[in-house]
Design a protein around this motif. Structure first.
Motif, short mmCIF file in Angstrom:
data_model
loop_
_atom_site.label_atom_id
_atom_site.label_comp_id
_atom_site.label_asym_id
_atom_site.label_seq_id
_atom_site.Cartn_x
_atom_site.Cartn_y
_atom_site.Cartn_z
N ASP A 298 0.72 -0.81 -0.13
CA ASP A 298 0.04 0.02 0.35
C ASP A 298 1.16 0.93 0.21
O ASP A 298 0.67 2.04 -1.24
N ALA A 299 2.08 1.21 0.87
CA ALA A 299 3.01 2.22 0.74
C ALA A 299 3.17 2.70 -0.44
O ALA A 299 3.60 3.61 -1.03
N LYS A 300 4.07 1.48 -1.12
CA LYS A 300 4.57 1.97 -2.31
C LYS A 300 3.86 1.97 -3.62
O LYS A 300 3.73 2.68 -4.07
N ALA A 301 2.48 1.66 -3.79
CA ALA A 301 1.48 1.99 -4.95
C ALA A 301 0.67 3.97 -3.60
O ALA A 301 0.53 3.88 -5.24
N GLU A 302 1.00 4.17 -2.82
CA GLU A 302 0.75 5.56 -3.15
C GLU A 302 1.28 6.43 -3.84
O GLU A 302 1.43 7.67 -3.72
N GLU A 303 3.18 5.69 -3.73
CA GLU A 303 4.43 6.79 -3.89
C GLU A 303 3.92 7.22 -5.43
O GLU A 303 3.41 6.29 -6.04
N LYS A 304 3.99 8.50 -5.74
CA LYS A 304 3.10 8.72 -7.14
C LYS A 304 4.56 8.83 -8.25
O LYS A 304 5.81 8.39 -8.40
N ARG A 305 4.24 8.17 -9.40
CA ARG A 305 5.15 7.85 -10.47
C ARG A 305 5.32 9.56 -11.31
O ARG A 305 3.68 9.74 -11.23
N ILE A 306 6.10 9.33 -11.55
CA ILE A 306 6.41 11.22 -12.64
C ILE A 306 7.11 10.39 -14.12
O ILE A 306 7.90 9.77 -14.14
N CYS A 307 6.37 10.68 -15.45
CA CYS A 307 7.42 9.84 -16.20
C CYS A 307 7.65 11.57 -17.08
O CYS A 307 6.81 11.95 -16.95
N ARG A 308 8.72 10.71 -17.33
CA ARG A 308 8.94 11.82 -18.40
C ARG A 308 9.98 11.46 -19.38
O ARG A 308 9.81 10.05 -19.51
#
Length: 85
Positions: A47-57
């Motif tokens: 759950d904690a890992k899923a909450e981390e927002k991914r930033i795509c570039r």
């Protein structure tokens, strides 16, 4: 013609009714696994890992190419990536 369309509609809808019938069946208590502290920790970590927002570039692989490759990372991973350069 109308009966053919009606038959086709019934055949297409049949799997939907079957899926809802199986979904409403209760689970066996024997097959359900009791939750332990380890599984709770693993679930919390997921759950904690899923909450981390991914930033795509878009990142250029080499200097001669104009085309970029899409890369998705967390903010910490991007920070580490930029420090290496």
């Amino acid at each position: 013609m109308k009966t053919g369309i009606l038959c086709a509609a019934i055949l297409m809808a049949a799997p939907l009714f079957a899926a809802t019938a199986f979904a409403s069946e209760p689970e066996n208590d024997e097959t359900a696994k009791p939750e332990t502290a380890e599984t709770a920790e693993v679930d919390a970590a997921k759950d904690a890992k899923a909450e981390e927002k991914r930033i795509c570039r878009r990142v250029r692989v080499d200097a001669s190419s104009r085309r970029g490759t899409k890369v998705c990372k967390t903010a910490d991973e991007w920070r580490e990536f930029n420090q290496r350069r």
